[in-house]
Design a protein around this motif. Sequence first.
Motif, PDB file in Angstrom:
ATOM      1  N   MET A 111     -21.426  43.429  11.435  1.00 20.17           N
ATOM      2  CA  MET A 111     -22.348  42.794  12.380  1.00 20.17           C
ATOM      3  C   MET A 111     -21.604  42.461  13.673  1.00 20.17           C
ATOM      4  O   MET A 111     -20.515  41.896  13.627  1.00 20.17           O
ATOM      5  N   PRO A 112     -22.164  42.826  14.840  1.00 18.86           N
ATOM      6  CA  PRO A 112     -21.484  42.535  16.102  1.00 18.86           C
ATOM      7  C   PRO A 112     -21.259  41.046  16.279  1.00 18.86           C
ATOM      8  O   PRO A 112     -22.105  40.228  15.959  1.00 18.86           O
ATOM      9  N   SER A 113     -20.084  40.694  16.831  1.00 15.61           N
ATOM     10  CA  SER A 113     -19.763  39.297  17.052  1.00 15.61           C
ATOM     11  C   SER A 113     -20.419  38.796  18.325  1.00 15.61           C
ATOM     12  O   SER A 113     -20.920  39.565  19.147  1.00 15.61           O
ATOM     13  N   TYR A 114     -20.388  37.458  18.500  1.00 12.62           N
ATOM     14  CA  TYR A 114     -20.945  36.869  19.721  1.00 12.62           C
ATOM     15  C   TYR A 114     -20.203  37.388  20.950  1.00 12.62           C
ATOM     16  O   TYR A 114     -20.824  37.715  21.965  1.00 12.62           O
ATOM     17  N   LEU A 115     -18.864  37.464  20.859  1.00  7.25           N
ATOM     18  CA  LEU A 115     -18.078  37.944  21.996  1.00  7.25           C
ATOM     19  C   LEU A 115     -18.467  39.371  22.357  1.00  7.25           C
ATOM     20  O   LEU A 115     -18.623  39.710  23.539  1.00  7.25           O
ATOM     21  N   HIS A 116     -18.623  40.217  21.345  1.00  5.14           N
ATOM     22  CA  HIS A 116     -19.020  41.609  21.581  1.00  5.14           C
ATOM     23  C   HIS A 116     -20.358  41.673  22.310  1.00  5.14           C
ATOM     24  O   HIS A 116     -20.512  42.361  23.326  1.00  5.14           O
ATOM     25  N   GLU A 117     -21.356  40.945  21.818  1.00  5.87           N
ATOM     26  CA  GLU A 117     -22.692  40.993  22.404  1.00  5.87           C
ATOM     27  C   GLU A 117     -22.724  40.361  23.788  1.00  5.87           C
ATOM     28  O   GLU A 117     -23.432  40.832  24.688  1.00  5.87           O
ATOM     29  N   ALA A 118     -21.963  39.285  23.991  1.00  6.24           N
ATOM     30  CA  ALA A 118     -21.944  38.634  25.302  1.00  6.24           C
ATOM     31  C   ALA A 118     -21.318  39.535  26.348  1.00  6.24           C
ATOM     32  O   ALA A 118     -21.819  39.640  27.486  1.00  6.24           O
ATOM     33  N   LEU A 119     -20.223  40.197  26.006  1.00  4.20           N
ATOM     34  CA  LEU A 119     -19.614  41.139  26.945  1.00  4.20           C
ATOM     35  C   LEU A 119     -20.566  42.297  27.247  1.00  4.20           C
ATOM     36  O   LEU A 119     -20.710  42.718  28.400  1.00  4.20           O
ATOM     37  N   LEU A 120     -21.209  42.800  26.222  1.00  2.99           N
ATOM     38  CA  LEU A 120     -22.139  43.909  26.419  1.00  2.99           C
ATOM     39  C   LEU A 120     -23.305  43.501  27.307  1.00  2.99           C
ATOM     40  O   LEU A 120     -23.809  44.301  28.109  1.00  2.99           O
ATOM     41  N   ASP A 121     -23.737  42.262  27.186  1.00  2.27           N
ATOM     42  CA  ASP A 121     -24.847  41.773  27.996  1.00  2.27           C
ATOM     43  C   ASP A 121     -24.532  41.798  29.483  1.00  2.27           C
ATOM     44  O   ASP A 121     -25.443  41.933  30.312  1.00  2.27           O
ATOM     45  N   LEU A 122     -23.268  41.647  29.844  1.00  2.00           N
ATOM     46  CA  LEU A 122     -22.898  41.728  31.257  1.00  2.00           C
ATOM     47  C   LEU A 122     -23.326  43.071  31.836  1.00  2.00           C
ATOM     48  O   LEU A 122     -23.821  43.154  32.965  1.00  2.00           O
ATOM     49  N   PHE A 123     -23.127  44.123  31.053  1.00  2.18           N
ATOM     50  CA  PHE A 123     -23.443  45.470  31.530  1.00  2.18           C
ATOM     51  C   PHE A 123     -24.926  45.793  31.369  1.00  2.18           C
ATOM     52  O   PHE A 123     -25.459  46.617  32.109  1.00  2.18           O
ATOM     53  N   ARG A 124     -25.582  45.158  30.416  1.00  2.00           N
ATOM     54  CA  ARG A 124     -27.034  45.337  30.289  1.00  2.00           C
ATOM     55  C   ARG A 124     -27.760  44.654  31.451  1.00  2.00           C
ATOM     56  O   ARG A 124     -28.740  45.175  31.977  1.00  2.00           O
ATOM     57  N   ASN A 125     -27.280  43.479  31.827  1.00  2.00           N
ATOM     58  CA  ASN A 125     -27.963  42.693  32.854  1.00  2.00           C
ATOM     59  C   ASN A 125     -27.749  43.242  34.252  1.00  2.00           C
ATOM     60  O   ASN A 125     -28.609  43.084  35.127  1.00  2.00           O
ATOM     61  N   GLU A 126     -26.596  43.852  34.489  1.00  5.67           N
ATOM     62  CA  GLU A 126     -26.333  44.457  35.802  1.00  5.67           C
ATOM     63  C   GLU A 126     -25.948  45.914  35.573  1.00  5.67           C
ATOM     64  O   GLU A 126     -24.786  46.242  35.347  1.00  5.67           O
ATOM     65  N   LEU A 127     -26.925  46.796  35.635  1.00  2.00           N
ATOM     66  CA  LEU A 127     -26.692  48.197  35.298  1.00  2.00           C
ATOM     67  C   LEU A 127     -25.682  48.855  36.226  1.00  2.00           C
ATOM     68  O   LEU A 127     -25.013  49.809  35.838  1.00  2.00           O
ATOM     69  N   SER A 128     -25.541  48.358  37.445  1.00  9.90           N
ATOM     70  CA  SER A 128     -24.593  48.964  38.386  1.00  9.90           C
ATOM     71  C   SER A 128     -23.155  48.562  38.102  1.00  9.90           C
ATOM     72  O   SER A 128     -22.220  49.151  38.663  1.00  9.90           O
ATOM     73  N   LEU A 129     -22.944  47.548  37.231  1.00 11.27           N
ATOM     74  CA  LEU A 129     -21.592  47.033  37.004  1.00 11.27           C
ATOM     75  C   LEU A 129     -20.655  48.108  36.473  1.00 11.27           C
ATOM     76  O   LEU A 129     -19.527  48.258  36.963  1.00 11.27           O
ATOM     77  N   ALA A 130     -21.074  48.869  35.473  1.00 10.05           N
ATOM     78  CA  ALA A 130     -20.205  49.898  34.900  1.00 10.05           C
ATOM     79  C   ALA A 130     -19.820  50.937  35.949  1.00 10.05           C
ATOM     80  O   ALA A 130     -18.658  51.355  36.036  1.00 10.05           O
ATOM     81  N   PHE A 131     -20.778  51.354  36.766  1.00 11.32           N
ATOM     82  CA  PHE A 131     -20.512  52.373  37.777  1.00 11.32           C
ATOM     83  C   PHE A 131     -19.568  51.846  38.857  1.00 11.32           C
ATOM     84  O   PHE A 131     -18.641  52.543  39.286  1.00 11.32           O
ATOM     85  N   SER A 132     -19.807  50.620  39.323  1.00 15.62           N
ATOM     86  CA  SER A 132     -18.949  50.062  40.377  1.00 15.62           C
ATOM     87  C   SER A 132     -17.526  49.846  39.880  1.00 15.62           C
ATOM     88  O   SER A 132     -16.562  50.060  40.620  1.00 15.62           O
ATOM     89  N   LEU A 133     -17.366  49.449  38.613  1.00 15.12           N
ATOM     90  CA  LEU A 133     -16.021  49.271  38.067  1.00 15.12           C
ATOM     91  C   LEU A 133     -15.317  50.616  37.881  1.00 15.12           C
ATOM     92  O   LEU A 133     -14.104  50.718  38.095  1.00 15.12           O
ATOM     93  N   LEU A 134     -16.056  51.642  37.483  1.00 14.63           N
ATOM     94  CA  LEU A 134     -15.460  52.971  37.388  1.00 14.63           C
ATOM     95  C   LEU A 134     -14.940  53.437  38.752  1.00 14.63           C
ATOM     96  O   LEU A 134     -13.872  54.039  38.855  1.00 14.63           O
ATOM     97  N   ALA A 135     -15.706  53.147  39.795  1.00 11.76           N
ATOM     98  CA  ALA A 135     -15.285  53.528  41.146  1.00 11.76           C
ATOM     99  C   ALA A 135     -14.103  52.696  41.622  1.00 11.76           C
ATOM    100  O   ALA A 135     -13.116  53.227  42.150  1.00 11.76           O
TER     101      ALA A 135
END
Length: 289
Positions: free
Chosen positions: A1-25
């Motif tokens: 079962m995913p931990s709270y830390l796992h889900e909270a970190l993942l939520d950062l990228f769910r809530n701001e879809l551009s975050l993953a792309f901007s960090l890759l750049a």
Amino acid sequence: MPSYLHEALLDLFRNELSLAFSLLADEFGVPVPDLANLRAEPCDFTDIGPKEFRGDLALSTHDARDRPVLGVCVEVQLDAKDVRRWKWPVYLTTLRSRLCCPVVLLVVTPSPKVAKWAEQPIELDNFGSVVRPQVLGPDRFPLVTDPDEARRSPERAVLSAMAHGAGPQRDEVLTAFLSGLMRTDEEHAKMYFELVDGTLTTAASRRLEELMERTPEHRGRIATKYVAEGREEGRTEEAAHALLTVLTARGLELSAAQRAQLAECTDHDQLREWLNQAITATSASELFG
């Protein structure tokens, strides 16, 4: 079962879809196209979708004609599990097949040890074919010290506070983080606060409280709602500490007798009742009588 830390970190990228792309750049130099047309993609990486091939998050960006131009598989990893490295290529190639465009694997971890493990190329055959994960470890978490930048992207400010909140620029990082929380709804502000506070050192956590207490807008929005709720962990000591934090943040002073009454109280239900009342009380006397 995913931990709270796992889900909270993942939520950062769910809530701001551009975050993953901007960090890759920003962190990896990956060419990123226009991000005006972003969307989340299904995370079942086979046609029949068995659980063992379900990833964390898949994203895509599209051009003006709605054609996919770049896909990203975001995987949050808290420990080194070799089974994940066997599955990641499945996620990547399945998303590539669906979108018919280039794709990138972005692994996010708050652990330097896990980051070093995850960044090793994944060999696909004996002829040199490999998958190279782009690993966002704590050394690559963005540094955000500008409150305006934090307000534009609270999620970047969260990553910054997690990695740099106990570093040389502690006050600037934590102040920016608090400014970013002011732009989120109550649910996410509470979650982000708990995520950051849970990763800080004891000294940095106390400094975060001090910064909230001396800033009216922060203590009004955050301290009374999130410290009280996030700190209360079912122990009388924690509840008493949370109550003092809220009262101090709201500028409500306790007399010597009231402090003694609080120190002597071992009734957890009573402490929680005081804690709830402290959010709206106009004086300490309202709580202690």
